[in-house]
Scaffold this motif. Structure first.
Motif, PDB file in Angstrom:
ATOM      1  N   ALA A  42      -3.561  -5.991   4.223  1.00  0.00           N
ATOM      2  CA  ALA A  42      -2.211  -6.549   4.125  1.00  0.00           C
ATOM      3  C   ALA A  42      -1.211  -5.405   4.121  1.00  0.00           C
ATOM      4  N   GLU A  43      -0.031  -5.676   4.670  1.00  0.00           N
ATOM      5  CA  GLU A  43       1.041  -4.685   4.714  1.00  0.00           C
ATOM      6  C   GLU A  43       2.228  -5.208   3.932  1.00  0.00           C
ATOM      7  N   PHE A  44       2.935  -4.293   3.240  1.00  0.00           N
ATOM      8  CA  PHE A  44       4.046  -4.660   2.377  1.00  0.00           C
ATOM      9  C   PHE A  44       5.259  -3.802   2.753  1.00  0.00           C
ATOM     10  N   ASP A  47      12.325  -4.195   2.417  1.00  0.00           N
ATOM     11  CA  ASP A  47      13.331  -5.073   3.011  1.00  0.00           C
ATOM     12  C   ASP A  47      14.442  -4.215   3.622  1.00  0.00           C
ATOM     13  N   ILE A 308       7.961  -2.083  -4.609  1.00  0.00           N
ATOM     14  CA  ILE A 308       7.231  -3.208  -4.021  1.00  0.00           C
ATOM     15  C   ILE A 308       5.863  -3.319  -4.701  1.00  0.00           C
ATOM     16  N   GLU A 309       5.544  -4.521  -5.192  1.00  0.00           N
ATOM     17  CA  GLU A 309       4.233  -4.748  -5.800  1.00  0.00           C
ATOM     18  C   GLU A 309       3.191  -4.943  -4.700  1.00  0.00           C
ATOM     19  N   VAL A 310       2.163  -4.098  -4.725  1.00  0.00           N
ATOM     20  CA  VAL A 310       1.098  -4.168  -3.724  1.00  0.00           C
ATOM     21  C   VAL A 310      -0.111  -4.922  -4.262  1.00  0.00           C
ATOM     22  N   SER A 337       1.996  -0.553  -7.510  1.00  0.00           N
ATOM     23  CA  SER A 337       3.256  -0.733  -6.796  1.00  0.00           C
ATOM     24  C   SER A 337       3.588   0.537  -6.021  1.00  0.00           C
ATOM     25  N   SER A 345       6.500   1.202   4.637  1.00  0.00           N
ATOM     26  CA  SER A 345       5.670   0.102   4.174  1.00  0.00           C
ATOM     27  C   SER A 345       4.481   0.666   3.422  1.00  0.00           C
ATOM     28  N   ARG A 348      -2.718  -2.312   1.839  1.00  0.00           N
ATOM     29  CA  ARG A 348      -3.904  -2.350   0.993  1.00  0.00           C
ATOM     30  C   ARG A 348      -5.077  -2.887   1.807  1.00  0.00           C
ATOM     31  N   THR A 371       0.193   4.214   0.048  1.00  0.00           N
ATOM     32  CA  THR A 371       1.651   4.288  -0.018  1.00  0.00           C
ATOM     33  C   THR A 371       2.112   5.628   0.546  1.00  0.00           C
TER      34      THR A 371
END
Length: 403
Positions: A42-44, A47, A308-310, A337, A345, A348, A371
């Motif tokens: 997954a990528e976070f 914004d 950002i919470e990962v 995070s 971005s 995980r 990160t």
């Protein structure tokens, strides 16, 4: 006869039963079924909206970015005259062709009669020049200092011609360099910035500054408030932000048609990360305007990094079904995070291993959190103790046991 047959049958059954019992007791249990509850990867992303809003609040053209991130935000993507910001491009292209380490003097350049002619021409056009007679000698470092600190147009031209042999060869190198670095709006027709056809968008100016920040010789020189040049004396920086806390420097620009331009960089922090902010403002009405808007924009950028919470503490990552049909959750041991700049971005990757009998809290895999400031592994834990089934279960579940 019948009695002997009955006794033999019973004996055979006992032997067979004993063999079955032994087989049930000795056969290894099948591997437990582990089922993920989340995507393997997954990528976070951060914004981008706050960065977009920040540049929208300033007059056009304005752009911002960070040295550590790819993203650039602007309120005007069209090309504009960049004036003496041109000299950053000249320095980058020439230093790529003929590198110069910080503090080194480099080859000596002897001024020619052509250099004297250029100086006279620039002075007539109200350009920045620091005349020296033909035969005077300057080191490569001094040429760079004159071009980048007081923004001498004459020595930017001399430096480009000395490096490439001719202005045409220099411009061909600029075009190739711009294409290679994705600077789609950059166009130069000469090395100093006097010509208003030297143009780029504000966002490409930020990209140019980002490339300049990767060159320690350029950052060393553009951060200097002044330099002493033999035969000329002390020259002062044109950058009005030099001397403010954390300001690294970079470049001003000004012509009648271009207005007042400035691209500046400043050391900052995002939580425990050290970052470098870049802001470009073009076409301002006065030198005070460019200093005020660029300085204010650099300050406003401090509020733009995002946490950002990962991974969340206790987050359900998967489940395991035990031999007896019980379902047990597999959860993240702790949260993780990332502090991200707009344009960055975090990611995980979940790696669930095999799960067997064991206590509550046994490790069932890891979440690899990646990160920009570093990576870490978060253990995935079994939510309840898992016990092996008893012999009776083995005896009564041959299909599950033997497959």
């Amino acid at each position: 006869m019948r009695k002997r047959w009955a006794l033999g049958t019973v004996g055979a059954l006992i032997v067979a039963g004993g063999g079955y019992t032994w087989a049930c007791a000795a056969t290894p249990l099948p591997e437990l079924r582990v089922q993920p509850a989340v995507a393997e990867t997954a990528e976070f992303p951060a914004d981008p909206a706050p960065a977009e809003a920040a540049v929208a609040a300033y007059p056009q053209p304005t752009a911002i970015g960070w040295a550590e991130a790819d993203g650039v935000w602007t309120n005007d993507a069209s090309p504009h005259p960049i004036a003496s910001i041109t000299k950053l491009v000249t320095a980058l292209v020439c230093l790529e062709a003929a590198p110069l380490a910080p503090g080194e003097d480099g080859p000596v350049y002897t001024l020619t009669e052509e250099d004297e002619r250029v100086q006279r021409e620039l002075i007539a056009l109200d350009g920045v020049a620091h005349p020296l007679p033909a035969g005077s000698q300057l080191t490569t470092r001094q040429l760079l200092q004159l071009a980048l600190i007081p923004s001498s147009n004459d020595y930017a031209i001399s430096y480009a011609r000395a490096t490439f042999g001719s202005e045409d060869a220099f411009l061909a190198a600029v075009a190739e360099w711009a294409d290679r670095n994705g600077l789609e709006t950059l166009e130069l027709v000469e090395p100093s910035g006097m010509d208003t056809r030297n143009r780029a968008s504000a966002d490409d100016v930020v990209r140019i500054a980002r490339l300049a920040l990767q060159n320690p010789t350029i950052t060393e020189i553009t951060s200097m408030p002044s330099a002493e040049i033999p035969g000329i004396g002390v020259v002062e920086s044109t950058n009005p932000l030099i001397g403010r806390p954390g300001v690294i420097g970079l470049k001003t620009g000004r012509t009648v048609d271009a207005g007042y331009n400035l691209v500046a960089a400043q050391q900052g922090s995002a939580a425990d990360r050290s970052v470098v902010k870049i802001a470009a403002t073009l076409g301002r009405a006065t030198g005070e305007d460019r200093a005020a808007s660029t300085g204010a924009l650099l300050g406003a950028m401090d509020a733009l990094p995002q946490t950002i919470e990962v991974a969340a503490e206790g987050e359900r990552i998967g489940e395991v079904t035990t031999w007896t049909g019980e379902t047990i959750d597999l959860s993240a041991e702790r949260g993780a995070s990332a502090v991200l700049l707009p344009g960055e971005s975090a990611g995980r990757t979940v790696d669930l291993g095999t799960v067997g009998a064991g206590p509550s809290g046994a490790t069932a895999g890891t979440i690899r959190v990646e990160t920009p400031s570093g990576d870490e592994d978060v253990p995935v834990l079994v939510g309840s103790a898992i016990e092996e089934p008893d012999l009776w279960w083995r005896l009564t579940h041959p299909a599950e046991l033997f497959g």
